[in-house]
Motif scaffolding. Structure first.
Motif, short mmCIF file in Angstrom:
data_model
loop_
_atom_site.label_atom_id
_atom_site.label_comp_id
_atom_site.label_asym_id
_atom_site.label_seq_id
_atom_site.Cartn_x
_atom_site.Cartn_y
_atom_site.Cartn_z
N ASP A 1 34.30 24.71 47.24
CA ASP A 1 34.02 25.03 45.82
C ASP A 1 32.54 25.28 45.81
OD1 ASP A 1 36.62 25.06 44.88
OD2 ASP A 1 36.49 22.97 44.29
N GLU A 2 31.86 24.35 46.63
CA GLU A 2 30.39 24.40 46.55
C GLU A 2 29.72 25.47 47.04
OE1 GLU A 2 29.53 19.39 47.21
OE2 GLU A 2 29.28 20.82 49.04
N LYS B 1 31.50 28.65 47.21
CA LYS B 1 31.72 29.61 46.00
C LYS B 1 30.99 29.52 45.09
CE LYS B 1 36.66 29.11 47.24
NZ LYS B 1 38.02 28.71 46.72
N SER B 2 30.20 28.37 44.60
CA SER B 2 29.38 28.42 43.41
C SER B 2 28.03 28.86 43.86
CB SER B 2 29.19 26.96 43.09
OG SER B 2 28.49 26.12 44.23
N ARG B 3 27.85 29.16 45.04
CA ARG B 3 26.52 29.76 45.47
C ARG B 3 26.39 31.18 45.21
NH1 ARG B 3 23.82 27.36 50.93
NH2 ARG B 3 22.74 29.33 50.62
N GLY C 1 30.28 31.56 41.40
CA GLY C 1 31.63 31.19 40.79
C GLY C 1 32.64 32.23 40.48
N ASP D 1 28.57 33.87 36.51
CA ASP D 1 29.04 32.61 36.20
C ASP D 1 30.24 33.03 35.45
OD1 ASP D 1 28.06 33.18 33.65
OD2 ASP D 1 26.62 31.74 33.77
N SER E 1 37.62 35.01 39.79
CA SER E 1 37.04 33.69 40.53
C SER E 1 36.45 34.48 41.69
CB SER E 1 37.94 32.58 40.71
OG SER E 1 38.37 32.32 39.30
#
Length: 317
Positions: free
Chosen positions: A229-230, A232-234, A237, A272, A299
């Motif tokens: 998840d971290e 992917k957020s880079r 998201g 985002d 996503s």
């Protein structure tokens, strides 16, 4: 509070600092730092030639680094090679089983080589055959096993001595989807029993499904690390997929994209996912409203992370 004692941080199962390795003029590792907690699954994800296998070979004492330090299971890989080897197992891309022995004979042989008595070796072989769903094939020659069965037998052989750290170097390469998923279940069980697993893979789904943490390695460097998840957020998201009106528009917008499909004139742009950000991107990318024909938002996946982080420079051969 006065008099309180801090809980000591447990020593990691794997710790490496500044690992470097070159072959001639080719730099394979360019300063790898790695820390893997005990009892976790850590994936090294990267394209062919990125340095994944070299990293594993150094940590497993099969290759010496040109520079840097590493400890595995509490032992220095250069100064305490014998102790490291007693604490680990290594399964590579190709099953290293004796095709002319049965599955049971392979495991009993490995158990005897690890120092167990005949009776103890027989018991250990039986336990592993059952654990890896190979009991029905115990008396068949390993050469008659399917690719997935051979890989499970190879992994079972590596676990005869209950290693603290298990290295899996692209263990599902060449397997069909069913066999790959069967091996994933085995890896998850190995980790659930307390072993630390360092897995190298090119399969994004494999890393996403199995790993507690993922390191993305490219051109001999660790370019990102974190949970799925971290990571992917880079890349925002979410991803905004844009279908451009023509090739000229596609080429103009291409540098901003993390996903490219020239045949469909489609580009993926990090976002985002909010309506405000999507509107702002559209106004920025296509102010005259002439270059974008259609759009969709979804996503972000590890594919997006992988492409964004490894497309910046080519991997070494």
């Amino acid at each position: 509070m006065s008099g309180a004692h801090a809980t000591p941080t447990p020593e990691p199962a794997i710790e490496a600092t500044g690992l470097r390795k070159s072959y001639g003029d080719v730099t394979v590792l360019d300063g790898i730092d790695l820390r893997v907690g005990r009892g976790t699954v850590h994936a090294l994800l990267g394209p062919n030639g990125a340095g994944k296998t070299t990293t594993v070979r150094i940590l497993a004492t099969l290759t010496r680094a040109d520079a840097g330090r590493a400890r595995v299971a509490g032992y220095d890989v250069a100064a305490d090679r014998a102790r490291v080897r007693r604490a680990i197992s290594l399964t590579g891309q190709f099953a290293a089983v004796d095709a002319m022995q049965t599955g049971e004979e392979n495991l009993r042989m490995m158990a005897r080589l690890s120092g167990l008595s005949r009776a103890a070796a027989a018991r250990r072989a039986g336990e592993l055959l059952e654990r890896f769903s190979l009991t029905d094939a115990r008396h068949r020659l390993a050469g008659t096993y399917s690719g997935g069965m051979r890989r499970r037998l190879d992994l079972a052989a590596g676990l005869v001595g209950d290693p603290e750290v298990v290295f899996l170097d692209e263990p599902t390469t060449g397997l069909d989807p069913r066999s790959r998923r069967e091996l994933w279940d085995v890896v998850a069980e190995v980790a659930a029993r307390g072993a630390t697993v360092l897995l190298t893979t090119q399969y994004l789904e494999e890393a996403d499904r199995l790993a507690d943490r993922i390191g993305v390695i490219n051109a001999g460097r660790l370019v990102a690390e974190g949970t799925a998840d971290e990571l992917k957020s880079r890349v925002g998201g979410h991803r905004l997929d844009l279908v451009t009106t023509d090739e000229h528009a596609y080429l103009r917008l291409s540098p901003r994209a993390v996903h490219h499909d020239p045949d469909a004139l489609t580009l993926g742009i990090p976002t985002d996912g909010t309506a405000a950000h999507v509107r702002a991107l559209l106004d920025e990318l296509d102010p005259h409203r002439t270059d974008i024909a259609r759009l969709s938002v979804h996503s972000a996946t590890l594919d997006d992370v992988f492409l964004a982080l490894t497309a910046k420079e080519p991997a070494h051969v």
